[in-house]
Design an enzyme around this catalytic site. Structure first.
Site, PDB file in Angstrom:
ATOM      1  CG  ASP A 176      -2.178   7.526   0.408  1.00  0.00           C
ATOM      2  OD1 ASP A 176      -1.349   8.437   0.288  1.00  0.00           O
ATOM      3  OD2 ASP A 176      -3.078   7.309  -0.411  1.00  0.00           O
TER       4      ASP A 176
ATOM      5  CG  ASP B  85      -1.895   1.114   1.261  1.00  0.00           C
ATOM      6  OD1 ASP B  85      -2.530   1.368   0.227  1.00  0.00           O
ATOM      7  OD2 ASP B  85      -2.027   1.758   2.315  1.00  0.00           O
TER       8      ASP B  85
END
Length: 354
Positions: free
Chosen positions: A28, A26
């Site tokens: 963010d 991922d």
């Protein structure tokens, strides 16, 4: 002690960057926050890549194109090609393309990432409900997305046009804190129309399928900071996961996690890719990791309370704080079984500084 308290309680003797061929990361809250690299991310990812691990970046944020994301990562010191970036915009575009004719018009409520992904699938982005769209697609459009865009979606949906959403993350990390995500915007349209979108992003299968198709990963490790997207997505895909504590998930949320939100491994940050992971073992009435032993459910239950919702988690010993957290997870998850642990772990977490 028969409950499965961790996907892999024996940990990993080998560094995770060697035990898995691909890290599905991922962005963010894991690699960066508010555009700036998170501490230790650049160095850790560089070392993992030099050791032979393929790095792929999997994001529910549909605003930016893979080219823009790759350029940003490269500027941060993480050399990345556009083919190494997989977005929920790509996943939802594929989902739409499988249900509408080639060349069909799609009303876009979001940013450039959605438009590029739709064109890649041979679809035509349009801006108005009066442009005769055959589908509506909604993705994160940034903090400046005009309110009128929601109205366009509502007009089309009211005419029976099917609605798709890239993802339903309620929040998104920013440099100033936690901000509303696409899921919050989806709720606006849901409330106004009473409709339900088809969703592509994590934790749902379309995103995992898109990721595997684009990366060819055989032994993937999902790396994320969110239990309800990254970790649940790994659970739904049947693959292992590493939770890093650099984003939205804190210790209390981790202890309360139901089975689909329990990561295989937990570490402070992306340095966890470069090390093995310690085992968690049964120890008397509790679980031990490193120098810590955690037990669950001591105390006197209040009248009529369910057994898993009373008492507290206890922690004894000393050593690395993360080992204490891993032991607490095992105790909490064993006590909860297939549910969510309601035991109070506040005092134990405070002792660990978490």
């Amino acid at each position: 002690m028969s409950q499965t308290v961790r996907t892999r309680p024996e940990g990993s003797d080998a560094p995770l960057s060697e035990a898995y061929d691909t890290a599905l990361l991922d962005l963010d809250g894991v690699v960066y926050a508010g555009g700036s690299a998170i501490a230790h991310a650049v160095e850790s990812l560089g070392a993992a890549s030099r050791g032979g691990m393929h790095l792929a970046y999997v994001t529910n944020n549909a605003l930016r194109t893979p080219d823009v994301v790759a350029e940003h990562l490269t500027e941060l010191g993480i050399p990345t090609g556009a083919s190494d970036v997989i977005t929920s915009a790509q996943a939802v575009a594929r989902l739409i393309s499988e249900q509408v004719p080639a060349g069909a018009r799609v009303l876009v409520i979001g940013g450039e990432g959605l438009r590029v992904a739709l064109r890649e699938r041979g679809l035509v982005p349009v801006e108005s409900a009066d442009d005769d769209p055959v589908a509506v697609v909604q993705g994160y459009g940034g903090p400046e997305l005009p309110w009128g865009r929601f109205a366009e979606a509502c007009y089309a949906i009211a005419r029976g046009v099917p609605w798709f959403a890239s993802n339903t993350d309620l929040t998104i990390p920013s440099a100033r804190g936690i901000a509303p995500g696409n899921g919050a915007a989806v709720e606006v349209i849901r409330i106004a129309t009473g409709a339900e979108p088809q969703v592509a992003g994590k934790p749902l299968p379309p995103m995992h399928r898109e990721t595997i198709l684009r990366t060819g990963a055989e032994r993937p490790l999902v790396v994320g900071d969110r239990l309800d997207t990254d970790i649940e997505g790994a659970f739904n895909g049947g693959v292992d996961s590493l939770l890093v504590l650099t984003g939205v998930t804190d210790g209390a949320q981790l202890l309360a996690a139901p089975p689909q939100h329990r990561p295989t491994y937990v570490d402070a940050d992306l340095r966890g890719l470069l090390t093995g992971q310690p085992e968690v073992v049964a120890a008397g009435d509790g679980f031990r990791c490193g120098g810590w032993t955690a037990t669950a459910g001591r105390g006197v239950p209040p009248a009529r309370a369910k057994s898993r919702d009373w008492g507290r988690l206890e922690l004894e010993g000393d050593g690395e704080a993360l080992d204490g957290l891993r032991a607490l997870c095992a105790a909490a998850w064993a006590a909860a079984g297939e549910g969510s642990c309601g035991l109070d772990g506040g005092k134990a977490l405070a002792r660990l500084g978490l």
